[in-house]
Design a protein around this motif. Structure first.
Motif, PDB file in Angstrom:
ATOM      1  N   PHE A 182       0.828  -1.186  -0.155  1.00 35.11           N
ATOM      2  CA  PHE A 182      -0.235  -0.074  -0.024  1.00 35.11           C
ATOM      3  C   PHE A 182       0.866   1.319  -0.073  1.00 35.11           C
ATOM      4  O   PHE A 182       1.846   1.351   1.013  1.00 35.11           O
ATOM      5  CB  PHE A 182      -0.910   0.173   1.185  1.00 35.11           C
ATOM      6  N   ILE A 183       0.688   2.085  -1.156  1.00 29.97           N
ATOM      7  CA  ILE A 183       1.390   3.421  -0.857  1.00 29.97           C
ATOM      8  C   ILE A 183       0.325   4.414  -1.313  1.00 29.97           C
ATOM      9  O   ILE A 183      -1.087   4.124  -2.126  1.00 29.97           O
ATOM     10  CB  ILE A 183       2.420   3.672  -1.991  1.00 29.97           C
ATOM     11  N   PRO A 184       0.115   5.578  -0.864  1.00 22.78           N
ATOM     12  CA  PRO A 184      -0.849   6.646  -0.953  1.00 22.78           C
ATOM     13  C   PRO A 184      -0.724   7.263  -2.629  1.00 22.78           C
ATOM     14  O   PRO A 184      -1.919   7.373  -3.006  1.00 22.78           O
ATOM     15  CB  PRO A 184      -0.581   8.027  -0.388  1.00 22.78           C
ATOM     16  N   ARG A 185       0.118   6.861  -3.437  1.00 26.93           N
ATOM     17  CA  ARG A 185       0.281   7.337  -4.644  1.00 26.93           C
ATOM     18  C   ARG A 185       0.241   5.976  -5.420  1.00 26.93           C
ATOM     19  O   ARG A 185       0.119   4.978  -5.038  1.00 26.93           O
ATOM     20  CB  ARG A 185       1.416   8.165  -5.092  1.00 26.93           C
ATOM     21  N   THR A 186       0.672   6.219  -7.044  1.00 23.54           N
ATOM     22  CA  THR A 186       0.492   4.932  -7.687  1.00 23.54           C
ATOM     23  C   THR A 186       1.913   4.520  -8.084  1.00 23.54           C
ATOM     24  O   THR A 186       1.950   3.193  -8.390  1.00 23.54           O
ATOM     25  CB  THR A 186      -0.441   5.234  -8.919  1.00 23.54           C
ATOM     26  N   GLU A 187       2.989   5.447  -7.619  1.00 22.08           N
ATOM     27  CA  GLU A 187       4.296   4.534  -7.864  1.00 22.08           C
ATOM     28  C   GLU A 187       5.178   5.575  -7.072  1.00 22.08           C
ATOM     29  O   GLU A 187       4.712   6.700  -6.656  1.00 22.08           O
ATOM     30  CB  GLU A 187       4.755   4.598  -9.394  1.00 22.08           C
ATOM     31  N   ASP A 189       6.882   5.478  -4.330  1.00 18.35           N
ATOM     32  CA  ASP A 189       6.791   5.585  -2.965  1.00 18.35           C
ATOM     33  C   ASP A 189       7.091   4.555  -2.172  1.00 18.35           C
ATOM     34  O   ASP A 189       7.700   3.696  -2.528  1.00 18.35           O
ATOM     35  CB  ASP A 189       5.223   5.941  -2.903  1.00 18.35           C
ATOM     36  N   ILE A 190       7.208   4.797  -0.766  1.00 17.35           N
ATOM     37  CA  ILE A 190       7.674   3.617   0.182  1.00 17.35           C
ATOM     38  C   ILE A 190       6.537   2.971   0.908  1.00 17.35           C
ATOM     39  O   ILE A 190       5.505   3.593   1.095  1.00 17.35           O
ATOM     40  CB  ILE A 190       8.746   4.409   1.036  1.00 17.35           C
ATOM     41  N   VAL A 192       3.797   1.427   2.835  1.00 17.63           N
ATOM     42  CA  VAL A 192       3.227   1.845   4.258  1.00 17.63           C
ATOM     43  C   VAL A 192       2.740   0.513   4.950  1.00 17.63           C
ATOM     44  O   VAL A 192       2.953   0.302   6.003  1.00 17.63           O
ATOM     45  CB  VAL A 192       2.010   2.664   3.994  1.00 17.63           C
ATOM     46  N   ARG A 258       4.093   8.520   7.553  1.00 24.18           N
ATOM     47  CA  ARG A 258       3.889   7.595   6.509  1.00 24.18           C
ATOM     48  C   ARG A 258       2.287   6.891   6.740  1.00 24.18           C
ATOM     49  O   ARG A 258       1.734   6.441   5.706  1.00 24.18           O
ATOM     50  CB  ARG A 258       4.818   6.475   6.089  1.00 24.18           C
ATOM     51  N   VAL A 267      -4.850  -2.352   7.253  1.00 23.77           N
ATOM     52  CA  VAL A 267      -4.594  -2.493   5.829  1.00 23.77           C
ATOM     53  C   VAL A 267      -3.648  -3.807   5.575  1.00 23.77           C
ATOM     54  O   VAL A 267      -3.964  -4.417   4.637  1.00 23.77           O
ATOM     55  CB  VAL A 267      -3.828  -1.300   5.178  1.00 23.77           C
ATOM     56  N   LEU A 271      -4.774  -6.197   2.516  1.00 23.60           N
ATOM     57  CA  LEU A 271      -3.853  -6.706   1.438  1.00 23.60           C
ATOM     58  C   LEU A 271      -3.480  -7.929   1.538  1.00 23.60           C
ATOM     59  O   LEU A 271      -3.152  -8.595   0.695  1.00 23.60           O
ATOM     60  CB  LEU A 271      -2.555  -5.828   1.687  1.00 23.60           C
ATOM     61  N   ARG A 274      -5.980  -9.815  -0.439  1.00 21.83           N
ATOM     62  CA  ARG A 274      -6.034  -9.855  -1.728  1.00 21.83           C
ATOM     63  C   ARG A 274      -4.752 -10.208  -2.140  1.00 21.83           C
ATOM     64  O   ARG A 274      -4.791 -10.852  -3.658  1.00 21.83           O
ATOM     65  CB  ARG A 274      -5.894  -7.918  -1.977  1.00 21.83           C
TER      66      ARG A 274
END
Ligand SMILES: Cc1cc2nc3c(=O)[nH]c(=O)nc-3n(C[C@H](O)[C@H](O)[C@H](O)COP(=O)(O)OP(=O)(O)OC[C@H]3O[C@@H](n4cnc5c(N)ncnc54)[C@H](O)[C@@H]3O)c2cc1C
Lengths: 288, 751
Positions: A182-187, A189-190, A192, A258, A267, A271, A274
């Motif tokens: 899980f990252i807040p953006r789409t790429e 990123d580090i 979480v 983060r 989360v 995940l 998923r």
């Protein structure tokens, strides 16, 4: 700062054993050089392992297992014609790291030895049962990936020890793996939260499983209770809920910029479900 | 003021040629702030406070000065004695205090000393040898806490005359405006809604860090090369801070890698000049990204209370708002702007707004596109959206019902001239986006936005060459393709091809004074100045033709790049092209140039309406923006592609601000996320294609009808996205950014 480019791991190990101050091995350098430039870590000794023969090789052994050189990059792994069909989760996890430029340099071993609890390839390697060869002053031994990190920025390698190869087991039949983060953006990123799942089926039933969590504790975790929650099941809703609960229960995260403790814990369960579904579909030979 | 020489048919204006600086930029030939070097140049580095608030007891620079590579060390004592005045009246003092701390370090990252050395590495190493003794003081970084009675006082006496008695000394300016009787208005309403909203500070996030090269001699003469939105303000400010004459400092603006308002002041420029004066060598200073985050202007953070009354049919009967803005350890937070813009889109009988400018231990805020307006719009438009939901009304219909139009008395005072808000709302309603079905889990939001726009002091010179080409000198750094727009406007007047006009951003020694490239003013004001300067040159061209034909100048007109007789009575002469006149100009009266020096006053306010679709993952709280449409009034789009670029950029920055960007402070008052890894601006893959609709309701104050478009585009996104997310999640989001942990927590609280 002293820079060395030894021709063998024995030499690399000896250089490291005799060095004083801060020593770093230089694989892709995507952690080492960034830390150097931002003055976080200024090594006294830099040992470049990329000049050692065979360090970029990706080899499928006769028994179906894989041996990867410690300088094989993310891009080389993604472009390999067969590695990704055996171990899509490991390859995808590595591929999530950074940008195209970073992919041309970054390595599994660097990701592991940098010691970040959020390192993306590590949960995937742990789930896959990957081991590494460690060469030291007393010779070479094999160590499970989950035994390497001991805390943020720390590893169990002692002075003079260097990783000389990465070994991925044979995939075997009716099996699949997956990694999600899980990252807040789409790429760029580090993680979480990161979850790696590898499992094997007999018919519709899960017979073997390994589940690993990243970014939710001081080190990447191998969670037995998660595996137990799904082994023997057909990954029905009850098993998935038990898996999520076990994943959340295993979390021991921090509140930081983060993500919050509550968020990471929740989360991780989401995940885990998923990722397990993807691994399951792959084990059944479905595209996922 | 309406102009009687308006033009509506265009040859060049409205086309989309490549920008003149494009090739330089894609081939690396363009010179940005850090690209300039000089013989004998030294490298500077700045020592910064690790504390949010601390008294500087002692600075010992002797060990650093003893290094052979170090050629100069400066502290506050090396700057001029600028007198302290309260509020923004003392802006030079505020800037000086920000550029180099005086008695106290006021925020994490505040500059306390600087060195110049023979290499960048040596300079950085030398910083470690400077010993600073601090007495750490209690700090405050939150706006509401900074106003509370027990908050640490950042600076006594900083408040100006506007602040009512009894307020905390950290409240330094107060604004109140409105009209009508809000209590009576609320009494008439069928529904009254009150709510509170919070936004965090965000950084302008320009990709190019601040960089400059300064040279200042002991004779008081200097040169400065820097990345800036306004080199005359840099000239004026640096001269004041260093105690030299303004005209003796020549400032050249480099190409600029983004500014968004954040490069309208100085940070490192006076420091480079002070180091240079001491070392007697040129000094280059380049900030790291972390320095940019810690010590240059983010926008203000805000805490806001809104109350709106509405009839069942959607008519707003009264509105009031209180806006508390924190702008760092200096006066300047745009509480007044937030208040004035908040309700400006609506035709209201009863409205009242209050704004506070509050100091806290954070970096000095700097302008960020439409400073203050986005936060207010977020609060107000969220409440309107919630009221639409409660009353079962269509959000665009409600906005249309209340929309301001020509003649409306604006919430902040004046009556509007011709404006285009209704046209943007009509275009939004008619846009396929607004009627497109939503998938489960998605929500749609709309919002209006307003910005004043600005004229400002402007000088332009246009000089014709013998071969019939033209060189245009403007003084407004090109931050969004303005050289292309200027060339198009000059081409339109002169009637020569776009390619034959070279536009240069002139240095301070070459042209008269120009205000900063801010306030969405460049295409409006430098554009108007360009048109007038070109017309001035055309007058001279006509004079030369008249002399040649021996007819009165009134009998000559300018058409398609040629002088022609104005009518059949004027005589029968072949058209005389511009190049024929300029080829002989040396012999017919000398060089031909046109000028403009004035302060255009008719900027023309601007409105926009945005439509956003968002999808929220209910299990992780993560938002995906699935569709985005920007509709905005540009008056007249000179170069439509660059107008669209401004619209899209506003949406992209708004998406970042709304979803993930924020300044995160620890308990210790230190900034925790001073790199792009943890300060999350959107990456390309985070954004949908951003559709644009350019509405053109000509501005009566510009010869071609231009309204500035640079800022309005950042006003609606926060609210439009918050409305989309709230509608998707089924819970009202009142705090920005709406990061996944916040959304997930809100979903859990909601059951
Ligand atoms: C822009 C950017 C984005 C990034 N994104 C991500 C991301 O999404 N996810 C993520 O997990 N990481 C990310 N990283 C971090 C980094 O790229 C990875 O950790 C990468 O895998 C490191 O590999 P490397 O080969 O570059 O390691 P290096 O920097 O060369 O080395 C890293 C560490 O490993 C040690 N080391 C290297 N080789 C050996 C060896 N053979 N034996 C013992 N120790 C060794 C070094 O001493 C050092 O401590 C990003 C980095 C950048 C710059």
């Amino acid at each position: 700062m002293d820079y060395h480019s030894p021709a063998s791991f024995a030499e690399a190990s000896a250089l490291a054993a005799n060095a004083t101050g801060v020593t770093r091995f230089l694989a892709g350098g995507t952690d080492v050089l960034v830390q150097l430039r931002s003055e976080l870590v200024t090594p006294d000794t830099l040992i470049d392992i990329k000049k050692i023969d065979g360090v970029s090789d990706i080899t499928r052994n006769a028994d179906g297992s894989w041996t990867l050189g410690v300088a094989a990059t993310g891009a080389e792994m993604s472009e390999h014609p067969e590695l990704g069909s055996d171990w899509p989760g490991v390859v995808e996890a590595m591929d999530l790291i950074g940008s195209t430029q970073v992919q041309g340099r970054a390595t599994l071993t660097g990701n592991l030895c940098n010691g970040s609890p959020a390192a993306d390839s590590v949960p995937a390697m742990v789930a896959a049962g990957v081991t590494v060869s460690v060469t030291g002053p007393d010779g070479t031994r094999d160590v499970a990936v989950e035994e390497i990190p001991t805390g943020p920025g720390k590893t169990s390698l002692s002075k003079g020890e260097v990783i000389s190869a990465v070994k991925i087991p044979a995939r075997g039949d009716n099996a699949g793996d997956a990694y999600l983060r899980f990252i807040p953006r789409t790429e760029m990123d580090i993680a979480v939260v990161g979850v790696g799942v590898s499992l094997r089926l007999d018919g519709d039933t899960v017979t073997e499983a390994r589940v690993s969590l990243g970014a939710v504790a001081p080190t990447v975790l191998l969670v037995e209770d998660c595996a137990k929650a799904i082994i023997g099941s057909t990954l029905d809703d009850a098993a998935l809920d038990a898996l999520a609960a076990a994943a959340s229960a295993a979390c021991n995260p921090i509140d930081d910029k983060r993500g919050t403790i509550a968020f990471r814990t929740e989360v991780a369960g989401v995940l885990a479900k998923r990722a397990a579904k993807i691994a399951y579909a792959r084990a059944k030979g479905e595209k996922a | 003021m309406a102009l009687d020489d308006r033009k509506t048919d265009f040859t060049f204006v409205g086309t989309r040629p490549n920008r003149p600086d494009g090739l330089d930029k894609v081939t690396g030939r363009a010179k940005f702030g850090a690209d300039m070097s000089a013989p004998g140049m030294l490298h500077g580095a700045i020592l910064r406070s690790p504390h949010a608030h601390a008294r500087i007891v002692k600075i010992d620079t002797s060990k650093a000065e003893a290094l052979k590579d170090v050629k100069a060390v400066v502290t506050r004592a090396d700057f001029a004695d600028v007198p302290f005045k309260p509020g923004l009246a003392g802006e030079f003092w505020n800037v000086l205090e920000n550029v180099m701390a005086g008695e106290k370090a006021l925020y994490d990252g505040h500059a306390v000393a600087a060195v110049a050395a023979t290499s960048a590495l040596a300079a950085r190493d030398a910083l470690k040898l400077i010993e600073v003794e601090y007495e750490v003081l209690p700090h405050v970084t939150d706006v509401d806490k900074a106003m509370a009675p027990d908050a640490p006082v950042i600076r006594e006496g900083a408040a100006d005359y506007s602040v009512p008695e009894g307020m905390h000394p950290n409240v330094v300016r107060y604004h109140e405006s409105g009209h009508g009787d809000v209590d009576a208005g609320f009494a008439e309403a069928d529904l009254v809604l009150e709510d509170s909203f919070v936004t965090e500070a965000t950084h302008q996030g320009y990709i190019e860090p601040h960089a400059c090269l300064g040279l200042l001699g002991n004779d008081g003469k200097g040169e400065l090369w820097c990345t800036t939105q306004g080199h005359w303000i840099a000239q004026k400010t640096c001269a004041a801070l260093l105690g030299i004459e303004t005209s003796q400092l020549r400032v050249t603006a480099s190409e600029i890698g983004g500014g968004f308002g954040g490069k309208t002041t100085v940070f490192i420029e006076p420091v480079a000049l002070a180091l240079s004066r001491k070392a007697n060598r040129p000094v280059k200073l380049v900030m790291t990204r972390s320095e940019v985050f810690r010590a240059t202007g983010p926008t203000a953070s805000a805490s806001m209370d809104i109350k709106i009354g509405m009839k069942n049919d959607g008519t707003i009967t009264a509105a009031c708002g209180e806006f508390r803005l924190q702008g760092g350890a200096f006066p300047g937070a745009p509480g007044d702007m937030t208040a004035m813009c908040a309700f400006a889109a609506y035709n209201l009988t009863n409205v009242k707004q209050i704004g506070y400018d509050v100091m806290a231990n954070r970096p000095k805020q700097a302008a960020y596109r439409a400073p203050g307006a986005p936060m207010g719009a977020f609060a107000v438009e969220s409440v309107i959206d919630e009221m639409c939901n409660k009353l079962g009304l269509d959000p665009i219909e409600v906005r249309l019902k209340n929309a301001a139009h020509e003649g409306t008395k604006a919430s902040y005072g004046p009556r509007y001239e011709r404006i285009g808000l209704v046209e943007t709302l009509e275009a939004a309603k008619a846009h396929p986006h607004y009627s497109a079905p939503l998938k489960p889990g998605q929500g749609r939001g709309v919002s209006c936005g307003f910005w004043f726009n600005h004229g400002g002091e402007t000088s332009v010179t246009l000089a014709l060459s013998e071969d019939g080409s033209a060189q245009l000198m403007v003084g407004t750094p090109d931050i969004g393709g303005s050289r292309a727009s200027m060339a198009l406007m000059a081409a339109e007047v002169l009637g020569i091809p776009y390619e034959n006009i070279r536009v240069t951003v002139a240095d301070t020694a070459t042209l008269g004074y120009n205000d900063v490239s801010h306030g969405s003013r460049v295409t409006y004001a430098s554009g108007l100045a360009t048109i007038k300067a070109a017309r001035h040159a055309v007058e001279k061209l006509c004079e030369r033709a008249a002399a040649k034909w021996d007819i009165p100048v009134e009998a000559v007109k300018w058409e398609n790049g040629c002088a022609v007789p104005s009518g059949p009575n004027a005589g029968d002469f072949d058209p005389m092209p511009l190049a024929d006149i300029t080829a002989k100009m040396g012999r017919t009266g000398g060089p031909i140039s046109g000028h403009f020096e004035a302060t255009p006053e008719g900027a023309g306010v601007s409105f926009g309406t945005h439509i956003v679709d968002a999808e929220v993952d209910p299990e992780t709280g993560k938002t995906t923006i699935t569709r985005y449409t920007v509709i905005q009034d540009a008056g007249k789009a000179i170069h439509p592609t660059y107008v669209e670029g401004q619209f899209q950029g506003g949406a992209a920055q708004g998406i970042g601000w709304a979803l993930n960007e924020e300044y995160i402070y620890g308990e210790d008052g230190r900034l925790q996320n001073s790199i792009f890894l943890d300060y999350r601006i959107p990456v390309a893959s985070d954004l949908p294609m951003i559709d644009t609709v350019i509405v053109e309701v000509p501005n009566p104050g510009h010869p071609f009808g231009v309204r500035g478009v640079g800022e309005t585009g950042i006003v609606p996104p926060l609210a439009a996205i918050a409305n989309a997310v709230s509608n998707a999640a089924g819970v009202r989001m009142k705090q920005l950014p709406m990061s996944p942990p916040r959304i997930l927590a809100a979903l859990k609280d909601n059951g």
